[in-house]
Design a protein around this motif. Structure first.
Motif, PDB file in Angstrom:
ATOM      1  N   ALA A  32      33.544  30.055  35.620  1.00  0.00           N
ATOM      2  CA  ALA A  32      34.794  29.863  36.413  1.00  0.00           C
ATOM      3  C   ALA A  32      34.747  28.390  36.311  1.00  0.00           C
ATOM      4  N   ALA A  33      36.361  28.130  36.723  1.00  0.00           N
ATOM      5  CA  ALA A  33      36.651  26.593  36.676  1.00  0.00           C
ATOM      6  C   ALA A  33      37.817  26.495  37.581  1.00  0.00           C
ATOM      7  N   ALA A  76      43.430  25.332  42.560  1.00  0.00           N
ATOM      8  CA  ALA A  76      43.634  26.475  41.760  1.00  0.00           C
ATOM      9  C   ALA A  76      42.252  26.883  40.993  1.00  0.00           C
ATOM     10  N   ILE A  77      42.004  28.236  40.914  1.00  0.00           N
ATOM     11  CA  ILE A  77      40.708  28.576  40.196  1.00  0.00           C
ATOM     12  C   ILE A  77      40.974  29.924  39.306  1.00  0.00           C
ATOM     13  N   LEU A  78      39.978  29.725  38.317  1.00  0.00           N
ATOM     14  CA  LEU A  78      40.294  30.969  37.158  1.00  0.00           C
ATOM     15  C   LEU A  78      39.064  31.452  36.938  1.00  0.00           C
ATOM     16  N   VAL A  79      38.782  32.564  36.824  1.00  0.00           N
ATOM     17  CA  VAL A  79      37.311  33.328  36.681  1.00  0.00           C
ATOM     18  C   VAL A  79      37.382  33.954  35.398  1.00  0.00           C
ATOM     19  N   PHE A  80      36.481  33.693  34.366  1.00  0.00           N
ATOM     20  CA  PHE A  80      36.569  34.459  32.990  1.00  0.00           C
ATOM     21  C   PHE A  80      35.200  35.221  33.051  1.00  0.00           C
ATOM     22  N   GLY A  81      35.559  36.609  32.513  1.00  0.00           N
ATOM     23  CA  GLY A  81      34.406  37.508  32.241  1.00  0.00           C
ATOM     24  C   GLY A  81      35.064  38.464  31.330  1.00  0.00           C
ATOM     25  N   PRO A 106      46.520  29.872  44.077  1.00  0.00           N
ATOM     26  CA  PRO A 106      46.306  30.513  42.744  1.00  0.00           C
ATOM     27  C   PRO A 106      45.064  30.974  41.999  1.00  0.00           C
ATOM     28  N   VAL A 107      44.731  32.286  41.831  1.00  0.00           N
ATOM     29  CA  VAL A 107      43.543  32.643  41.315  1.00  0.00           C
ATOM     30  C   VAL A 107      43.783  33.463  40.303  1.00  0.00           C
ATOM     31  N   ALA A 108      43.252  33.012  38.984  1.00  0.00           N
ATOM     32  CA  ALA A 108      43.840  33.670  37.755  1.00  0.00           C
ATOM     33  C   ALA A 108      42.499  34.342  37.343  1.00  0.00           C
ATOM     34  N   ILE A 109      42.532  35.539  36.689  1.00  0.00           N
ATOM     35  CA  ILE A 109      41.605  36.312  36.026  1.00  0.00           C
ATOM     36  C   ILE A 109      41.710  36.398  34.556  1.00  0.00           C
ATOM     37  N   ALA A 110      40.871  35.985  33.995  1.00  0.00           N
ATOM     38  CA  ALA A 110      40.792  36.008  32.543  1.00  0.00           C
ATOM     39  C   ALA A 110      39.600  36.445  31.639  1.00  0.00           C
ATOM     40  N   GLY A 111      39.956  36.928  30.520  1.00  0.00           N
ATOM     41  CA  GLY A 111      39.209  37.337  29.509  1.00  0.00           C
ATOM     42  C   GLY A 111      39.023  36.741  28.338  1.00  0.00           C
ATOM     43  N   PRO A 112      38.442  37.096  27.227  1.00  0.00           N
ATOM     44  CA  PRO A 112      38.455  36.309  25.907  1.00  0.00           C
ATOM     45  C   PRO A 112      39.965  36.093  25.127  1.00  0.00           C
ATOM     46  N   GLY A 113      40.696  37.235  25.976  1.00  0.00           N
ATOM     47  CA  GLY A 113      42.331  37.421  25.237  1.00  0.00           C
ATOM     48  C   GLY A 113      42.965  36.313  25.970  1.00  0.00           C
ATOM     49  N   GLY A 114      42.789  35.931  27.057  1.00  0.00           N
ATOM     50  CA  GLY A 114      43.899  34.968  27.716  1.00  0.00           C
ATOM     51  C   GLY A 114      43.541  35.441  29.315  1.00  0.00           C
ATOM     52  N   PHE A 119      46.632  36.031  40.910  1.00  0.00           N
ATOM     53  CA  PHE A 119      46.697  36.401  42.470  1.00  0.00           C
ATOM     54  C   PHE A 119      46.902  35.386  43.182  1.00  0.00           C
ATOM     55  N   THR A 120      47.139  35.447  44.622  1.00  0.00           N
ATOM     56  CA  THR A 120      46.940  34.031  45.505  1.00  0.00           C
ATOM     57  C   THR A 120      45.696  34.702  46.220  1.00  0.00           C
ATOM     58  N   LEU A 121      44.867  33.716  46.660  1.00  0.00           N
ATOM     59  CA  LEU A 121      43.596  33.873  47.409  1.00  0.00           C
ATOM     60  C   LEU A 121      44.033  35.061  48.716  1.00  0.00           C
ATOM     61  N   ALA A 122      45.168  34.945  49.352  1.00  0.00           N
ATOM     62  CA  ALA A 122      45.630  35.757  50.421  1.00  0.00           C
ATOM     63  C   ALA A 122      45.608  37.072  50.049  1.00  0.00           C
TER      64      ALA A 122
END
Length: 136
Positions: A32-33, A76-81, A106-114, A119-122
């Protein structure tokens, strides 16, 4: 500060720490970053231990790094799995994020492809309980 968070920088930071996660029990590594209110990027990865499932999620690690670095809020936050399903923050981490972020964060959800979803936190934690609910 820029109006739009630099999700490329968040992706790069999360993708860098995700392989470093210590996950010998679940074999499920997450990075996560987040972008702090000071403009810095803070990253974390999940860390398990033999008393599984007691451990630290990637989001909690990134939040701890942010606080240790002196920032006070998440912009902002991004989670990578990896895997076929979206790796969204667990319930506990949604509440941890809420402690330091506004509902519109903003909450971004990512994987190896990008980036796979945004989403928003709400959207992830509707009608949330946060610091404003407590008297000061």
């Amino acid at each position: 500060m820029a109006d739009q968070p630099d999700f490329d920088a968040l992706f790069a930071a999360a993708a860098t720490v995700q392989p470093r996660a210590y996950a010998p029990y679940s074999c499920f590594k997450v990075g996560a970053a987040l972008l702090g209110d000071d403009g810095a990027v803070y990253a974390g990865c999940n860390v398990e231990n033999a008393a599984y499932p007691v451990g630290a999620c990637a989001e909690a690690g990134a939040i701890s790094a942010m606080i240790a670095g002196g920032a006070k809020a998440i912009r902002a936050i991004l989670v990578f799995g990896e895997g076929g399903e979206l790796v969204t923050p667990c319930g506990g981490c949604r509440q941890r994020i809420r402690e330091f972020a506004a509902p519109e964060t903003p909450v971004a959800i990512a994987g190896p492809g990008g980036i796979r979803a945004r989403f928003t936190l709400a959207e992830l934690l509707p009608a949330s309980f946060g610091p404003a609910n407590l008297p000061r």
